[in-house]
Write a protein that holds these residues in place. Structure first.
Motif, PDB file in Angstrom:
ATOM      1  N   HIS A 239      -2.017 -48.494  17.849  1.00 54.29           N
ATOM      2  CA  HIS A 239      -1.603 -47.896  16.428  1.00 54.29           C
ATOM      3  C   HIS A 239      -0.092 -47.471  16.339  1.00 54.29           C
ATOM      4  CE1 HIS A 239      -5.910 -47.988  16.255  1.00 54.29           C
ATOM      5  NE2 HIS A 239      -6.029 -47.613  14.780  1.00 54.29           N
ATOM      6  N   GLY A 240       0.381 -46.931  17.539  1.00 54.51           N
ATOM      7  CA  GLY A 240       1.546 -46.492  17.640  1.00 54.51           C
ATOM      8  C   GLY A 240       2.933 -47.695  17.469  1.00 54.51           C
ATOM      9  N   ALA A 241       2.326 -48.701  17.994  1.00 55.96           N
ATOM     10  CA  ALA A 241       3.009 -50.001  17.802  1.00 55.96           C
ATOM     11  C   ALA A 241       3.004 -50.472  16.215  1.00 55.96           C
ATOM     12  CB  ALA A 241       2.772 -51.017  18.839  1.00 55.96           C
ATOM     13  N   LEU A 242       2.107 -50.412  15.635  1.00 55.99           N
ATOM     14  CA  LEU A 242       1.948 -50.844  14.326  1.00 55.99           C
ATOM     15  C   LEU A 242       2.629 -50.020  13.340  1.00 55.99           C
ATOM     16  CD1 LEU A 242      -1.773 -52.419  14.423  1.00 55.99           C
ATOM     17  CD2 LEU A 242       0.460 -53.676  14.606  1.00 55.99           C
ATOM     18  N   ASN A 243       2.517 -48.755  13.580  1.00 54.10           N
ATOM     19  CA  ASN A 243       3.215 -47.710  12.582  1.00 54.10           C
ATOM     20  C   ASN A 243       4.833 -47.848  12.930  1.00 54.10           C
ATOM     21  OD1 ASN A 243       1.029 -46.575  11.916  1.00 54.10           O
ATOM     22  ND2 ASN A 243       0.406 -45.157  13.291  1.00 54.10           N
ATOM     23  N   TYR A 244       5.272 -47.975  14.204  1.00 52.39           N
ATOM     24  CA  TYR A 244       6.594 -48.243  14.219  1.00 52.39           C
ATOM     25  C   TYR A 244       7.372 -49.472  13.560  1.00 52.39           C
ATOM     26  CZ  TYR A 244      10.967 -49.098  16.644  1.00 52.39           C
ATOM     27  OH  TYR A 244      12.155 -49.428  17.272  1.00 52.39           O
ATOM     28  N   ILE A 245       6.269 -50.363  13.533  1.00 49.05           N
ATOM     29  CA  ILE A 245       6.771 -51.705  12.716  1.00 49.05           C
ATOM     30  C   ILE A 245       6.879 -51.438  11.210  1.00 49.05           C
ATOM     31  CG2 ILE A 245       6.047 -54.065  12.137  1.00 49.05           C
ATOM     32  CD1 ILE A 245       4.688 -54.238  14.932  1.00 49.05           C
ATOM     33  N   ILE A 246       5.858 -50.934  10.694  1.00 49.56           N
ATOM     34  CA  ILE A 246       5.839 -50.280   9.262  1.00 49.56           C
ATOM     35  C   ILE A 246       7.306 -49.518   9.078  1.00 49.56           C
ATOM     36  CG2 ILE A 246       4.705 -49.003   7.725  1.00 49.56           C
ATOM     37  CD1 ILE A 246       2.123 -49.991   8.786  1.00 49.56           C
ATOM     38  N   GLU A 247       7.354 -48.505   9.971  1.00 52.26           N
ATOM     39  CA  GLU A 247       8.405 -47.911   9.562  1.00 52.26           C
ATOM     40  C   GLU A 247       9.922 -48.510   9.718  1.00 52.26           C
ATOM     41  OE1 GLU A 247       8.089 -44.336  11.907  1.00 52.26           O
ATOM     42  OE2 GLU A 247       6.201 -43.564  11.052  1.00 52.26           O
ATOM     43  N   LYS A 248       9.786 -49.366  10.792  1.00 47.62           N
ATOM     44  CA  LYS A 248      11.184 -50.247  11.112  1.00 47.62           C
ATOM     45  C   LYS A 248      11.457 -51.082   9.872  1.00 47.62           C
ATOM     46  CE  LYS A 248      13.152 -53.396  14.671  1.00 47.62           C
ATOM     47  NZ  LYS A 248      13.342 -54.540  13.436  1.00 47.62           N
ATOM     48  N   GLU A 249      10.526 -51.876   9.276  1.00 47.30           N
ATOM     49  CA  GLU A 249      10.452 -52.781   8.198  1.00 47.30           C
ATOM     50  C   GLU A 249      11.016 -52.088   6.806  1.00 47.30           C
ATOM     51  OE1 GLU A 249      10.333 -56.267   7.810  1.00 47.30           O
ATOM     52  OE2 GLU A 249      10.546 -56.141  10.203  1.00 47.30           O
ATOM     53  N   ILE A 250      10.421 -50.874   6.544  1.00 46.48           N
ATOM     54  CA  ILE A 250      10.849 -50.186   5.515  1.00 46.48           C
ATOM     55  C   ILE A 250      11.967 -49.864   5.726  1.00 46.48           C
ATOM     56  CG2 ILE A 250      10.560 -48.064   4.302  1.00 46.48           C
ATOM     57  CD1 ILE A 250       7.437 -48.500   4.892  1.00 46.48           C
TER      58      ILE A 250
END
Length: 105
Positions: A59-70
């Motif tokens: 979950h931490g990795a996927l949340n990081y990706i979402i924030e990074k892409e935004i």
């Protein structure tokens, strides 16, 4: 012996998991530009994976990706941001389904 599991998604990222870590990698291509500090044996156009973050949970990795892409695709139009987030969530749903154990048919 530790076994590693890998999942590629969005043609850009890869998650690698072993018994201790979840590593987020990003696909890169040698362009021939850069600082030239270290010599490399790689050729221009060659793809490679670069570790960009380490996590305890998926979950931490996927949340990081979402924030990074935004952050990387922030535009003035909020509609475009929402569309981009929807794409990310769909990609993440695909990852979750790919990672779940398949039931025998």
């Amino acid at each position: 012996m530790r076994t590693k599991k890998e999942v590629e998604f969005m043609d850009k990222y890869k998650l690698i998991a072993d018994s201790n870590n979840i590593i987020l990698q990003e696909r890169n291509v040698i362009t021939g530009t850069g600082k030239g500090i270290r010599p490399t044996k790689r050729q221009i156009g060659e793809e490679y994976w670069n570790n960009i973050a380490y996590f305890i949970t998926p979950h931490g990795a996927l949340n990081y990706i979402i924030e990074k892409e935004i952050r990387e695709s922030w535009v003035c139009d909020l509609k475009e941001v929402v569309k981009g987030m929807d794409k990310l969530y769909k990609a993440i749903q695909g990852i979750k389904q790919e990672c779940l154990p398949q039931s025998p048919q």
